[in-house]
Design an enzyme around this catalytic site. Structure first.
Site, PDB file in Angstrom:
ATOM      1  N   LYS A 110      -6.043  -3.571   2.226  1.00  0.00           N
ATOM      2  CA  LYS A 110      -6.119  -3.310   0.781  1.00  0.00           C
ATOM      3  C   LYS A 110      -6.725  -4.471   0.015  1.00  0.00           C
ATOM      4  O   LYS A 110      -7.436  -4.267  -0.963  1.00  0.00           O
ATOM      5  CB  LYS A 110      -4.734  -2.979   0.211  1.00  0.00           C
ATOM      6  CG  LYS A 110      -4.241  -1.617   0.661  1.00  0.00           C
ATOM      7  CD  LYS A 110      -3.303  -1.010  -0.358  1.00  0.00           C
ATOM      8  CE  LYS A 110      -3.025   0.437   0.017  1.00  0.00           C
ATOM      9  NZ  LYS A 110      -1.909   1.012  -0.716  1.00  0.00           N
ATOM     10  N   LYS A 194      -7.448   7.238   8.538  1.00  0.00           N
ATOM     11  CA  LYS A 194      -6.268   8.075   8.275  1.00  0.00           C
ATOM     12  C   LYS A 194      -6.452   8.885   6.987  1.00  0.00           C
ATOM     13  O   LYS A 194      -7.167   8.451   6.074  1.00  0.00           O
ATOM     14  CB  LYS A 194      -4.994   7.228   8.251  1.00  0.00           C
ATOM     15  CG  LYS A 194      -4.767   6.476   6.981  1.00  0.00           C
ATOM     16  CD  LYS A 194      -3.359   5.864   6.930  1.00  0.00           C
ATOM     17  CE  LYS A 194      -3.252   5.119   5.607  1.00  0.00           C
ATOM     18  NZ  LYS A 194      -2.039   4.425   5.358  1.00  0.00           N
ATOM     19  N   LYS A 197      -4.456   9.093   0.181  1.00  0.00           N
ATOM     20  CA  LYS A 197      -4.727   9.483  -1.204  1.00  0.00           C
ATOM     21  C   LYS A 197      -5.780   8.584  -1.836  1.00  0.00           C
ATOM     22  O   LYS A 197      -6.327   8.909  -2.879  1.00  0.00           O
ATOM     23  CB  LYS A 197      -3.444   9.518  -2.043  1.00  0.00           C
ATOM     24  CG  LYS A 197      -2.520   8.336  -1.900  1.00  0.00           C
ATOM     25  CD  LYS A 197      -1.127   8.679  -2.474  1.00  0.00           C
ATOM     26  CE  LYS A 197      -0.055   7.843  -1.819  1.00  0.00           C
ATOM     27  NZ  LYS A 197       1.269   8.424  -1.870  1.00  0.00           N
TER      28      LYS A 197
HETATM   29  P1  TYM Z   1       3.109   6.034   1.350  1.00  0.00           P
HETATM   30  O1  TYM Z   1       3.438   6.410  -0.045  1.00  0.00           O
HETATM   31  O2  TYM Z   1       1.729   5.505   1.635  1.00  0.00           O
HETATM   32  O3  TYM Z   1       3.328   7.257   2.320  1.00  0.00           O
HETATM   33  C1  TYM Z   1       4.553   7.986   2.389  1.00  0.00           C
HETATM   34  C2  TYM Z   1       4.838   8.398   3.824  1.00  0.00           C
HETATM   35  O4  TYM Z   1       3.758   9.193   4.344  1.00  0.00           O
HETATM   36  C3  TYM Z   1       3.324   8.647   5.577  1.00  0.00           C
HETATM   37  N1  TYM Z   1       1.862   8.876   5.710  1.00  0.00           N
HETATM   38  C4  TYM Z   1       1.280   9.424   6.779  1.00  0.00           C
HETATM   39  N2  TYM Z   1       1.795   9.886   7.935  1.00  0.00           N
HETATM   40  C5  TYM Z   1       0.913  10.405   8.830  1.00  0.00           C
HETATM   41  N3  TYM Z   1      -0.443  10.475   8.621  1.00  0.00           N
HETATM   42  C6  TYM Z   1      -0.989  10.023   7.476  1.00  0.00           C
HETATM   43  N4  TYM Z   1      -2.297  10.103   7.265  1.00  0.00           N
HETATM   44  C7  TYM Z   1      -0.114   9.456   6.487  1.00  0.00           C
HETATM   45  N5  TYM Z   1      -0.310   8.922   5.240  1.00  0.00           N
HETATM   46  C8  TYM Z   1       0.910   8.571   4.780  1.00  0.00           C
HETATM   47  C9  TYM Z   1       3.640   7.165   5.479  1.00  0.00           C
HETATM   48  O5  TYM Z   1       3.732   6.575   6.753  1.00  0.00           O
HETATM   49  C10 TYM Z   1       4.965   7.186   4.752  1.00  0.00           C
HETATM   50  O6  TYM Z   1       6.028   7.403   5.663  1.00  0.00           O
HETATM   51  N6  TYM Z   1       5.262   1.567   1.856  1.00  0.00           N
HETATM   52  C11 TYM Z   1       5.530   3.001   1.856  1.00  0.00           C
HETATM   53  C12 TYM Z   1       6.598   3.410   0.864  1.00  0.00           C
HETATM   54  C13 TYM Z   1       7.871   2.677   1.006  1.00  0.00           C
HETATM   55  C14 TYM Z   1       8.830   2.816   2.048  1.00  0.00           C
HETATM   56  C15 TYM Z   1       9.894   1.925   1.717  1.00  0.00           C
HETATM   57  C16 TYM Z   1       8.902   3.599   3.199  1.00  0.00           C
HETATM   58  C17 TYM Z   1       8.343   1.733   0.142  1.00  0.00           C
HETATM   59  N7  TYM Z   1       9.554   1.284   0.570  1.00  0.00           N
HETATM   60  C18 TYM Z   1      11.004   1.806   2.535  1.00  0.00           C
HETATM   61  C19 TYM Z   1      10.025   3.468   4.008  1.00  0.00           C
HETATM   62  C20 TYM Z   1      11.065   2.597   3.679  1.00  0.00           C
HETATM   63  C21 TYM Z   1       4.253   3.719   1.492  1.00  0.00           C
HETATM   64  O7  TYM Z   1       3.403   3.210   0.793  1.00  0.00           O
HETATM   65  O8  TYM Z   1       4.196   5.012   1.906  1.00  0.00           O
END
Ligand code: TYM
Length: 331
Positions: A110, A194, A197
């Site tokens: 990022k 991947k 968004k």
């Molecule tokens: P975020 O908002 O990017 O994504 C949310 C969840 O979706 C999963 N994900 C995917 N899984 C499979 N293929 C994909 N292309 C794909 N894109 C997204 C992500 O792995 C995630 O599980 N940092 C985290 C949010 C967060 C969090 C936490 C998660 C903040 N604190 C504590 C777990 C525990 C994030 O940005 O996810």
């Protein structure tokens, strides 16, 4: 067993979020105590208009409930409504090492070449994520493959904190990738990137809000190759786009890659794609209809989130107090 996971409330839900995380969260609700939250503090790592941020939290809450997260079974809340997250993050900032954060691939991706211009919040992002998890003594953290490194860092922070302060404050969590074929859903335009968004091309992903026609068109135009599908999954290794589409169908139908290939071996994408598009429409159309209903009642969404925040705050309080004691800020 205590389950916790979060999602950034930026942009809408896409198929990667759904298959990699949310639909697994839904399945876990009946077997464990679950906490799910909107990571709105994490969204500060990038600039966003305040009004857009406010609206996004509600929109994502509605999308999660429409996807099957039941606020009567799970604790659903906005991270910023529970100040203990930000407080524990600061305490853990004393434990986390610059070198650990420098190695995080999300930071590297990022920030790119513009590290000097990136926000401190983007760099510190994994420490806040560690605080999210450790506050609740979560044992299982269901996430997609891309978050695995952050959960491993959380373990390192927990172990170092417990060792440094000679206290048993935190439970080191396990990532809970599972999800099989869906742990990493790839872009429809490039099987090596991947689904995300932040991809500028909307054709790269299927969104929860896409109409049936949008879904059919995105799948029709999804990048593939001219070869028919093989019977042996090993033959998909060098065909990332084909592997991704087969993986998506497998994840939705609950089959293995082998089972999907057994059905389609020898057939081309002209036959496979309509089946995939129909399966996606069957999964997403009812969720989209429910989302439209929940959107109509923002006051009810706010009420549910406030209730979730109150329950989360109560669960977080003892661990936060133990952390303050351990570092010597209270006695
Ligand atoms: P975020 O908002 O990017 O994504 C949310 C969840 O979706 C999963 N994900 C995917 N899984 C499979 N293929 C994909 N292309 C794909 N894109 C997204 C992500 O792995 C995630 O599980 N940092 C985290 C949010 C967060 C969090 C936490 C998660 C903040 N604190 C504590 C777990 C525990 C994030 O940005 O996810």
């Amino acid at each position: 067993m205590r389950v916790l996971s979060g999602i950034q409330p930026t942009g809408g839900l896409h198929l990667g979020n759904l298959l990699g995380a949310i639909l697994r969260w839904v399945r876990m609700q009946d077997g464990a105590e679950c906490l799910y939250f909107l990571a709105d503090l994490h969204s500060l790592s990038e600039y966003m208009e305040p009004e857009v941020r406010r609206a996004s939290v509600r929109e994502m809450a509605a999308a999660l409930i429409a996807s099957g997260i039941d606020p009567a079974k799970s604790i659903l809340f906005a991270q910023s409504a529970v100040p203990a997250h930000a407080e524990l993050c600061w305490l853990l900032n004393g434990t986390a090492r610059m070198g650990w954060l420098n190695r995080m691939t999300q930071w590297k991706d990022k920030a790119g070449k513009n590290r000097e211009g990136a926000s401190v919040a983007l760099f510190d992002y994994p420490v806040l994520q560690a605080a999210d998890i450790l506050l609740y003594q979560a044992t299982h953290v269901p996430v997609g493959e891309d978050q695995k490194q952050h959960i491993e860092l959380t373990r390192d922070i927990a172990l170092k904190f417990n060792a440094d302060f000679d206290a048993d404050v935190f439970v080191p969590p396990e990532p809970f990738i599972g999800g099989g074929a869906a742990a990493r859903v790839m872009s429809l335009r490039d099987g090596r990137a991947k689904m995300s968004k932040s991809d500028p091309s909307d054709m790269s992903r299927v969104n929860l809000t896409d109409s049936d026609d949008d879904i059919a068109q995105k799948i029709r135009k999804a990048k593939t190759d001219p070869e028919p599908l093989p019977e042996d999954p090993a033959l998909l290794e060098e065909r990332p786009e084909a592997r991704n589409l087969v993986g998506i169908l497998a994840a939705m139908s609950g089959e293995s890659i082998e089972q999907v290939l057994a059905r389609f071996a020898g057939q081309g994408f002209g036959q496979f794609k309509p089946v995939l598009a129909d399966a996606l429409v069957a999964l997403l159309a009812p969720l989209r209809t429910r989302l439209e209903e929940f959107r109509r009642d923002p006051a009810e969404l706010d009420r549910m989130l406030a209730d979730g925040a109150e329950r989360a705050q109560q669960l977080a309080a003892p661990t936060l107090a133990a952390a303050y004691r351990a570092v010597g800020l209270t006695s």
